[in-house]
Design a protein around this motif. Structure first.
Motif, mmCIF file in Angstrom:
data_model
loop_
_atom_site.group_PDB
_atom_site.id
_atom_site.type_symbol
_atom_site.label_atom_id
_atom_site.label_comp_id
_atom_site.label_asym_id
_atom_site.label_seq_id
_atom_site.Cartn_x
_atom_site.Cartn_y
_atom_site.Cartn_z
ATOM 1 N N ILE A 1 0.809 -1.360 -0.032
ATOM 2 C CA ILE A 1 -0.073 -0.009 0.065
ATOM 3 C C ILE A 1 0.843 1.075 -0.074
ATOM 4 O O ILE A 1 0.738 2.255 -0.717
ATOM 5 N N LYS A 2 1.874 1.317 0.975
ATOM 6 C CA LYS A 2 2.664 2.494 0.742
ATOM 7 C C LYS A 2 3.536 2.543 -0.443
ATOM 8 O O LYS A 2 3.522 3.954 -1.044
ATOM 9 N N ALA A 3 3.937 1.647 -1.191
ATOM 10 C CA ALA A 3 4.439 1.656 -2.412
ATOM 11 C C ALA A 3 3.555 2.272 -3.620
ATOM 12 O O ALA A 3 3.878 3.102 -4.420
ATOM 13 N N TYR A 4 2.413 1.759 -3.550
ATOM 14 C CA TYR A 4 1.237 2.152 -4.183
ATOM 15 C C TYR A 4 1.112 3.650 -4.230
ATOM 16 O O TYR A 4 0.823 4.454 -5.116
ATOM 17 N N PHE A 5 0.834 4.106 -2.911
ATOM 18 C CA PHE A 5 0.574 5.468 -2.787
ATOM 19 C C PHE A 5 1.750 6.489 -3.198
ATOM 20 O O PHE A 5 1.587 7.279 -3.924
ATOM 21 N N ASP A 6 2.921 5.706 -2.954
ATOM 22 C CA ASP A 6 4.276 6.469 -3.454
ATOM 23 C C ASP A 6 4.234 6.587 -4.952
ATOM 24 O O ASP A 6 4.444 7.847 -5.423
ATOM 25 N N GLU A 7 4.142 5.309 -5.639
ATOM 26 C CA GLU A 7 4.257 5.205 -6.855
ATOM 27 C C GLU A 7 3.137 6.122 -7.797
ATOM 28 O O GLU A 7 3.461 6.530 -8.919
ATOM 29 N N GLU A 8 1.896 5.543 -7.353
ATOM 30 C CA GLU A 8 0.704 6.053 -8.174
ATOM 31 C C GLU A 8 0.203 7.394 -7.814
ATOM 32 O O GLU A 8 -0.388 8.255 -8.667
ATOM 33 N N LEU A 9 0.147 7.783 -6.565
ATOM 34 C CA LEU A 9 -0.336 8.917 -6.270
ATOM 35 C C LEU A 9 0.530 10.056 -5.664
ATOM 36 O O LEU A 9 0.308 11.080 -5.330
ATOM 37 N N GLN A 10 1.893 9.703 -5.565
ATOM 38 C CA GLN A 10 2.905 10.714 -5.195
ATOM 39 C C GLN A 10 2.790 11.051 -3.789
ATOM 40 O O GLN A 10 2.800 12.344 -3.497
ATOM 41 N N GLN A 11 2.197 10.160 -2.913
ATOM 42 C CA GLN A 11 1.813 10.624 -1.570
ATOM 43 C C GLN A 11 2.469 9.600 -0.704
ATOM 44 O O GLN A 11 2.618 8.629 -0.755
ATOM 45 N N ASP A 12 3.008 10.273 0.338
ATOM 46 C CA ASP A 12 3.747 9.325 1.409
ATOM 47 C C ASP A 12 2.847 9.100 2.425
ATOM 48 O O ASP A 12 2.337 10.128 3.317
ATOM 49 N N ILE A 13 2.538 7.673 2.713
ATOM 50 C CA ILE A 13 1.710 7.304 3.944
ATOM 51 C C ILE A 13 2.415 6.515 4.730
ATOM 52 O O ILE A 13 3.505 5.832 4.474
ATOM 53 N N GLY A 14 2.190 6.803 6.039
ATOM 54 C CA GLY A 14 2.857 5.793 7.116
ATOM 55 C C GLY A 14 2.241 4.556 7.205
ATOM 56 O O GLY A 14 0.954 4.259 6.825
ATOM 57 N N GLY A 15 3.133 3.682 7.938
ATOM 58 C CA GLY A 15 2.442 2.347 8.230
ATOM 59 C C GLY A 15 1.335 2.448 9.097
ATOM 60 O O GLY A 15 0.507 1.329 8.640
ATOM 61 N N PHE A 16 1.118 3.304 10.097
ATOM 62 C CA PHE A 16 -0.232 3.264 10.955
ATOM 63 C C PHE A 16 -1.436 3.675 9.725
ATOM 64 O O PHE A 16 -2.558 2.984 9.869
ATOM 65 N N GLU A 17 -1.307 4.446 8.949
ATOM 66 C CA GLU A 17 -2.457 4.949 8.108
ATOM 67 C C GLU A 17 -2.628 3.776 7.220
ATOM 68 O O GLU A 17 -3.846 3.282 6.950
ATOM 69 N N ALA A 18 -1.389 3.140 6.738
ATOM 70 C CA ALA A 18 -1.875 1.876 5.706
ATOM 71 C C ALA A 18 -2.501 0.667 6.355
ATOM 72 O O ALA A 18 -3.564 0.143 6.006
ATOM 73 N N GLU A 19 -2.163 0.593 7.609
ATOM 74 C CA GLU A 19 -3.025 -0.439 8.486
ATOM 75 C C GLU A 19 -4.665 -0.157 8.703
ATOM 76 O O GLU A 19 -5.188 -0.903 8.464
ATOM 77 N N PHE A 20 -4.784 1.203 8.963
ATOM 78 C CA PHE A 20 -6.161 1.422 8.928
ATOM 79 C C PHE A 20 -6.783 1.086 7.599
ATOM 80 O O PHE A 20 -8.099 0.913 7.635
#
Length: 81
Positions: A18-37
């Protein structure tokens, strides 16, 4: 149906994806906590749809295989005189 749960290893792999997807596709950095939610949300709200589809597909395969077994058993029948 019980809640959909994942092992810590499975969840860690999903968080990474999920973190990789957000970074590559949406150019957004999300943390592990947000990804778990996000995982918990999808498991709770959308997971049942995938689960039910999996059950439907499994039932279709099982029905097809049972039909095949029925044909094989008919071929084994002995003629009655």
């Amino acid at each position: 149906m019980s809640d959909i749960t994942f092992s810590p290893d499975q969840k860690a792999r999903m968080v990474s994806k999920i973190k990789a997807y957000f970074d590559e596709e949406l150019q957004q950095d999300i943390g592990g906590f947000e990804a778990e939610f996000l995982i918990d949300f999808f498991a709770r709200e959308i997971g049942p749809h995938f689960y039910n589809r999996g059950l439907f597909d499994a039932q279709q395969v099982l029905t097809e295989k049972m039909d095949e077994v029925g044909y094989v058993m008919q071929e084994l029948e002995k003629p009655e005189v």
